[in-house]
Design a protein around this motif. Structure first.
Motif, mmCIF file in Angstrom:
data_model
loop_
_atom_site.group_PDB
_atom_site.id
_atom_site.type_symbol
_atom_site.label_atom_id
_atom_site.label_comp_id
_atom_site.label_asym_id
_atom_site.label_seq_id
_atom_site.Cartn_x
_atom_site.Cartn_y
_atom_site.Cartn_z
ATOM 1 N N SER A 170 3.000 6.692 1.487
ATOM 2 C CA SER A 170 2.809 6.383 2.892
ATOM 3 C C SER A 170 4.080 6.641 3.693
ATOM 4 O O SER A 170 4.074 7.374 4.693
ATOM 5 C CB SER A 170 2.367 4.922 3.051
ATOM 6 N N GLY A 227 -1.946 5.863 2.658
ATOM 7 C CA GLY A 227 -1.578 4.891 1.637
ATOM 8 C C GLY A 227 -1.329 5.553 0.296
ATOM 9 O O GLY A 227 -1.698 6.711 0.075
ATOM 10 N N TRP A 283 -5.803 8.033 0.813
ATOM 11 C CA TRP A 283 -5.051 7.408 -0.275
ATOM 12 C C TRP A 283 -4.632 8.458 -1.298
ATOM 13 O O TRP A 283 -5.468 9.121 -1.888
ATOM 14 C CB TRP A 283 -5.898 6.329 -0.956
ATOM 15 N N SER A 318 -5.656 -3.727 1.718
ATOM 16 C CA SER A 318 -4.430 -3.650 2.509
ATOM 17 C C SER A 318 -4.773 -3.686 3.991
ATOM 18 O O SER A 318 -5.944 -3.710 4.387
ATOM 19 C CB SER A 318 -3.703 -2.342 2.180
ATOM 20 N N HIS A 322 -3.173 9.248 -4.891
ATOM 21 C CA HIS A 322 -3.089 8.606 -6.208
ATOM 22 C C HIS A 322 -1.903 9.188 -6.970
ATOM 23 O O HIS A 322 -1.830 10.395 -7.198
ATOM 24 C CB HIS A 322 -4.386 8.834 -6.981
ATOM 25 N N HIS A 348 -7.412 2.094 -10.887
ATOM 26 C CA HIS A 348 -6.221 1.580 -10.221
ATOM 27 C C HIS A 348 -5.430 0.720 -11.201
ATOM 28 O O HIS A 348 -5.994 -0.041 -11.979
ATOM 29 C CB HIS A 348 -6.604 0.728 -9.007
ATOM 30 N N VAL A 392 -1.513 4.699 -4.041
ATOM 31 C CA VAL A 392 -2.000 3.789 -5.069
ATOM 32 C C VAL A 392 -1.594 4.318 -6.442
ATOM 33 O O VAL A 392 -1.651 5.519 -6.703
ATOM 34 C CB VAL A 392 -3.540 3.623 -4.986
ATOM 35 N N SER A 423 -13.745 6.849 -1.715
ATOM 36 C CA SER A 423 -13.177 5.811 -2.565
ATOM 37 C C SER A 423 -14.261 4.920 -3.153
ATOM 38 O O SER A 423 -15.268 4.629 -2.500
ATOM 39 C CB SER A 423 -12.194 4.957 -1.759
ATOM 40 N N SER A 455 -8.814 6.362 6.265
ATOM 41 C CA SER A 455 -7.701 5.943 5.429
ATOM 42 C C SER A 455 -7.597 6.906 4.245
ATOM 43 O O SER A 455 -8.518 6.982 3.427
ATOM 44 C CB SER A 455 -7.914 4.507 4.937
ATOM 45 N N PRO A 513 0.800 -1.229 0.000
ATOM 46 C CA PRO A 513 0.000 0.000 0.000
ATOM 47 C C PRO A 513 0.833 1.280 0.000
ATOM 48 O O PRO A 513 0.354 2.329 0.434
ATOM 49 C CB PRO A 513 -0.808 -0.129 1.295
ATOM 50 N N ASN A 514 2.068 1.206 -0.512
ATOM 51 C CA ASN A 514 2.977 2.351 -0.450
ATOM 52 C C ASN A 514 3.406 2.793 -1.842
ATOM 53 O O ASN A 514 4.557 3.172 -2.053
ATOM 54 C CB ASN A 514 4.209 1.993 0.397
ATOM 55 N N HIS A 539 -4.665 -1.275 5.854
ATOM 56 C CA HIS A 539 -5.415 -0.062 6.151
ATOM 57 C C HIS A 539 -6.902 -0.357 6.329
ATOM 58 O O HIS A 539 -7.525 0.081 7.313
ATOM 59 C CB HIS A 539 -5.264 0.965 5.017
#
Length: 296
Positions: A39, A137, A201, A181, A203, A272, A139, A174, A199, A33-34, A183
């Motif tokens: 992250s 995180g 995220w 993950s 992008h 994604h 993505v 989201s 959480s 998730p990094n 998360h």
């Protein structure tokens, strides 16, 4: 603050900061998730800016699959000088200028025993009376480095989501179906014990390994939510420098330029990037000595 050392099978306390005021816990993870190092870079940046104190260390050996996540060693002249012991730290920072003190944690995403792992932090939350938790995180996505940084959010409740989407940073709820993950597991676990969890995220363009622009946006969001005054000037400068290098690289390669310009357009919805797809990266191209390239 406790003077004695308190230990559990996994978490060893150096000191317990019992005086923290309505603390907020921010968690980041290396691994799957990094993407774009969002992250880890966010947690590193906060650590460098705030200089928090050590509270506890987590021994991650129980949660690590060493066949896929090998320890890192430094060997010189045949002698092992350093060996990564897979220990992560929980730190704390007293925020004299705001209502919330801060706890920071950066570790490796656990490979095993997610329920046990989550329970460790449920105990931390209860012991230190944590009010809210944010996980960070990254993505990979079909977005361009020239676009405004896109941040999406997964929350433990509708009220959490409403707070996030009303910030004015373009944060979006989201929409996702697929493998998750740690998360998501933490957010779900925390919600079940009555803790607000969010959480965030970032992008990042699939062709870059780093995105200081996305990290700066997340730091800005945390500034608002936690009451920090953490400058993003360094990140903004890095973003500008990266943009300059990318533009130089694109000027050398029309095909690469066409590819990058096609990303994020009206015919390219944000999806994604799957882990098994081939990723075109600009990083190595940006670092090259272009004086040795043939003229185009």
């Amino acid at each position: 603050m406790a003077d004695s050392v308190h230990s559990s099978p996994y978490l060893s306390w150096m000191q317990i900061p019992e005086q923290l005021r309505a603390p907020i816990l921010v968690m980041g993870f290396h691994g799957w998730p990094n993407a774009g190092s969002v992250s880890s870079d966010t947690l590193y940046y906060l650590t460098q800016a705030l200089r928090p104190r050590l509270a506890a260390r987590l021994d991650e050996e129980t949660f690590t699959n060493y066949t896929s996540d090998r320890p890192i060693a430094q060997i010189e002249d045949g002698i092992i000088h350093e060996l990564d012991a897979s220990v992560s730290e929980l730190t704390y920072w007293e925020n004299s200028g705001g209502e919330h003190d801060l706890l920071l944690f950066l570790g490796k995403e656990p490979s095993f025993r997610w329920n046990v792992y989550a329970t460790i932090f449920v105990d931390v939350i209860h012991r230190l009376r944590v009010r809210k938790v944010f996980t960070i995180g990254g993505v990979q996505d079909t977005v361009s480095h020239t676009s405004s940084a896109l941040i999406t959010v997964v929350g433990s409740s509708n009220s959490v989501l409403d707070e996030m989407t009303q910030l004015g940073y373009g944060v979006r709820p989201s929409e996702y179906y697929g493998p998750v993950s740690i998360h998501s597991h933490l957010v779900k676990t925390f919600s079940e014990v009555g803790i607000d969890a969010t959480s965030l995220w970032g992008h990042v363009p699939a062709y870059l390994e780093k995105s200081p622009r996305v990290v700066a946006r997340i730091i800005g969001i945390l500034n608002r939510l936690v009451g920090l005054r953490c400058s993003t000037e360094v990140l903004d400068q890095k973003s500008q420098e990266l943009d300059r290098k990318i533009n130089e690289a694109l000027a050398k390669d029309p095909n690469l330029k066409q590819f990058v310009e096609s990303i994020g357009g009206p015919k390219n919805p944000r999806n994604h990037v799957k882990g098994n797809e081939k990723i075109i990266r600009l990083d190595d191209f940006v670092k090259r000595d272009h004086s040795k390239d043939p003229d185009i």
